[in-house]
Design an enzyme around this catalytic site. Structure first.
Site, PDB file in Angstrom:
ATOM      1  CG  HIS A 111      -2.041  -1.074   1.056  1.00  0.00           C
ATOM      2  ND1 HIS A 111      -2.808  -1.510   2.111  1.00  0.00           N
ATOM      3  CD2 HIS A 111      -2.468  -1.782  -0.024  1.00  0.00           C
ATOM      4  CE1 HIS A 111      -3.661  -2.439   1.677  1.00  0.00           C
ATOM      5  NE2 HIS A 111      -3.468  -2.626   0.392  1.00  0.00           N
ATOM      6  CG  ASN A 206      -6.174 -10.166  14.678  1.00  0.00           C
ATOM      7  OD1 ASN A 206      -6.755  -9.611  15.598  1.00  0.00           O
ATOM      8  ND2 ASN A 206      -6.156  -9.680  13.450  1.00  0.00           N
TER       9      ASN A 206
HETATM   10  P1  OAD Z   1      -7.417  -3.013  10.220  1.00  0.00           P
HETATM   11  O1  OAD Z   1      -7.568  -1.811  11.084  1.00  0.00           O
HETATM   12  O2  OAD Z   1      -8.493  -3.320   9.263  1.00  0.00           O
HETATM   13  O3  OAD Z   1      -7.213  -4.297  11.135  1.00  0.00           O
HETATM   14  C1  OAD Z   1      -6.301  -4.307  12.186  1.00  0.00           C
HETATM   15  C2  OAD Z   1      -6.287  -5.687  12.788  1.00  0.00           C
HETATM   16  O4  OAD Z   1      -5.301  -5.700  13.813  1.00  0.00           O
HETATM   17  C3  OAD Z   1      -7.608  -6.126  13.425  1.00  0.00           C
HETATM   18  O5  OAD Z   1      -7.926  -7.438  12.987  1.00  0.00           O
HETATM   19  C4  OAD Z   1      -7.303  -6.127  14.930  1.00  0.00           C
HETATM   20  O6  OAD Z   1      -8.006  -7.145  15.625  1.00  0.00           O
HETATM   21  C5  OAD Z   1      -5.815  -6.387  14.944  1.00  0.00           C
HETATM   22  N1  OAD Z   1      -5.100  -5.839  16.113  1.00  0.00           N
HETATM   23  C6  OAD Z   1      -5.386  -4.767  16.878  1.00  0.00           C
HETATM   24  N2  OAD Z   1      -4.455  -4.598  17.823  1.00  0.00           N
HETATM   25  C7  OAD Z   1      -3.547  -5.584  17.655  1.00  0.00           C
HETATM   26  C8  OAD Z   1      -2.322  -5.949  18.302  1.00  0.00           C
HETATM   27  N3  OAD Z   1      -1.843  -5.261  19.337  1.00  0.00           N
HETATM   28  N4  OAD Z   1      -1.664  -7.028  17.842  1.00  0.00           N
HETATM   29  C9  OAD Z   1      -2.123  -7.753  16.787  1.00  0.00           C
HETATM   30  N5  OAD Z   1      -3.257  -7.446  16.136  1.00  0.00           N
HETATM   31  C10 OAD Z   1      -3.949  -6.385  16.559  1.00  0.00           C
HETATM   32  O7  OAD Z   1      -5.983  -2.857   9.485  1.00  0.00           O
HETATM   33  P2  OAD Z   1      -5.451  -3.601   8.183  1.00  0.00           P
HETATM   34  O8  OAD Z   1      -5.952  -4.994   8.116  1.00  0.00           O
HETATM   35  O9  OAD Z   1      -4.006  -3.370   8.119  1.00  0.00           O
HETATM   36  O10 OAD Z   1      -5.254   0.572   3.440  1.00  0.00           O
HETATM   37  O11 OAD Z   1      -6.160  -2.752   7.050  1.00  0.00           O
HETATM   38  C11 OAD Z   1      -5.879  -3.002   5.717  1.00  0.00           C
HETATM   39  C12 OAD Z   1      -5.872  -1.715   4.938  1.00  0.00           C
HETATM   40  O12 OAD Z   1      -7.059  -0.973   5.166  1.00  0.00           O
HETATM   41  C13 OAD Z   1      -4.777  -0.750   5.333  1.00  0.00           C
HETATM   42  O13 OAD Z   1      -3.539  -1.038   4.721  1.00  0.00           O
HETATM   43  C14 OAD Z   1      -5.314   0.553   4.875  1.00  0.00           C
HETATM   44  C15 OAD Z   1      -6.736   0.429   5.339  1.00  0.00           C
HETATM   45  O14 OAD Z   1      -7.655   1.200   4.652  1.00  0.00           O
HETATM   46  C16 OAD Z   1      -4.774   1.627   2.798  1.00  0.00           C
HETATM   47  O15 OAD Z   1      -4.365   2.600   3.365  1.00  0.00           O
HETATM   48  C17 OAD Z   1      -4.804   1.447   1.329  1.00  0.00           C
END
Ligand code: OAD
Length: 238
Positions: A111, A206
């Site tokens: 990204h 997660n």
């Molecule tokens: P999300 O915010 O969608 O998901 C974050 C995940 O991290 C969730 O499943 C939480 O349960 C988990 N989480 C929270 N705290 C945590 C911790 N301390 N340790 C481990 N896991 C934890 O973020 P992404 O999946 O990265 O795109 O989102 C994908 C994309 O959506 C991003 O790259 C961004 C966003 O829009 C762009 O900017 C293009």
């Protein structure tokens, strides 16, 4: 934990959750950025055309927050895994650059990177670590055109080479470790499924369940730092 495979061809696939313990908000969970802001207003090409100042104010604030943050134990252990085991790859959806600061070298950024800027007029791309920015919206030194953040916005294609490499790596992985992503944004979210289809063992770290949980061979329902300690110990001892 039972040993699934021999060492090598280990892939880490990370999302915002890996940086949560560094104080960087995720997108969708509680306290997530997309709970507070509408991505349509801030993370699309249309939003930038409509109001580049507003979009840059949002990114400038994130850049300042990231500049103050430090890589956490999960970033550090992923970097250490690359130095310790053969054929380790890292595919990240994160734009914060914390994996690089933790010492990871072999990184695919799906990204983009929040420290990259690109001129919308002449296309020049460069790293810019100014936080806060001196001028909002920032302008290109060469042609005076508007600079945009070097990240992928909703509705935009992922960088072609990065995505192709990510697919190749997913297909040849023996262990595919998914850390801190909700796996809701495609095409990135497809990668664990591609890896599984080709026979990789899937490990998920997660605190919450995600669509990957269903195909995971091992689910570690913990935060990234604690979960990575477990995974690292396990990789060392298989
Ligand atoms: P999300 O915010 O969608 O998901 C974050 C995940 O991290 C969730 O499943 C939480 O349960 C988990 N989480 C929270 N705290 C945590 C911790 N301390 N340790 C481990 N896991 C934890 O973020 P992404 O999946 O990265 O795109 O989102 C994908 C994309 O959506 C991003 O790259 C961004 C966003 O829009 C762009 O900017 C293009």
């Amino acid at each position: 934990m039972e040993a699934p495979v021999r060492k090598g061809y280990i892939t880490f696939f990370t999302g915002a959750g890996v940086s949560a313990e560094s104080g960087i908000p995720t997108f969708r969970g509680s306290g997530g950025l997309w709970r507070k802001y509408n991505p349509v207003d801030l993370a699309t090409p249309e939003a930038f055309r409509r109001n580049p100042t507003l979009v840059w104010e949002f990114y400038d604030e994130r850049r300042q927050n990231i500049a103050k943050a430090e890589p956490n134990k999960a970033h550090l252990l992923i970097a250490e895994a690359e130095r310790t085991f053969p054929l380790v790859s890292l595919i990240t959806q994160n734009v914060d650059g914390l994996h690089q600061r933790a010492g990871s070298k072999n990184i695919i950024e799906l990204h983009g990177n929040i420290w990259k800027v690109r001129c919308v007029s002449c296309g020049k791309e460069e790293m810019n670590y100014e936080a806060p920015l001196k001028e909002i919206p920032p302008r290109c030194d060469d042609c005076g055109g508007l600079l945009r953040p070097g990240v992928v916005w909703f509705g935009e294609a992922l960088p072609y080479d990065a995505l192709q490499n990510a697919y190749e790596i997913a297909k040849r992985s023996k262990v595919f470790i998914v850390v801190g992503t909700s796996c809701q944004v495609f095409p990135a979210a497809e990668l664990p499924f591609v890896a599984k289809e080709k026979g990789a063992k899937i490990i998920e770290i997660n605190p919450e369940e995600t669509p990957v949980t269903e195909i995971a061979d091992i689910s570690i329902r913990k935060k990234a730092t604690e979960g990575m300690e477990e995974v690292f110990y396990y990789l060392k001892n298989v």
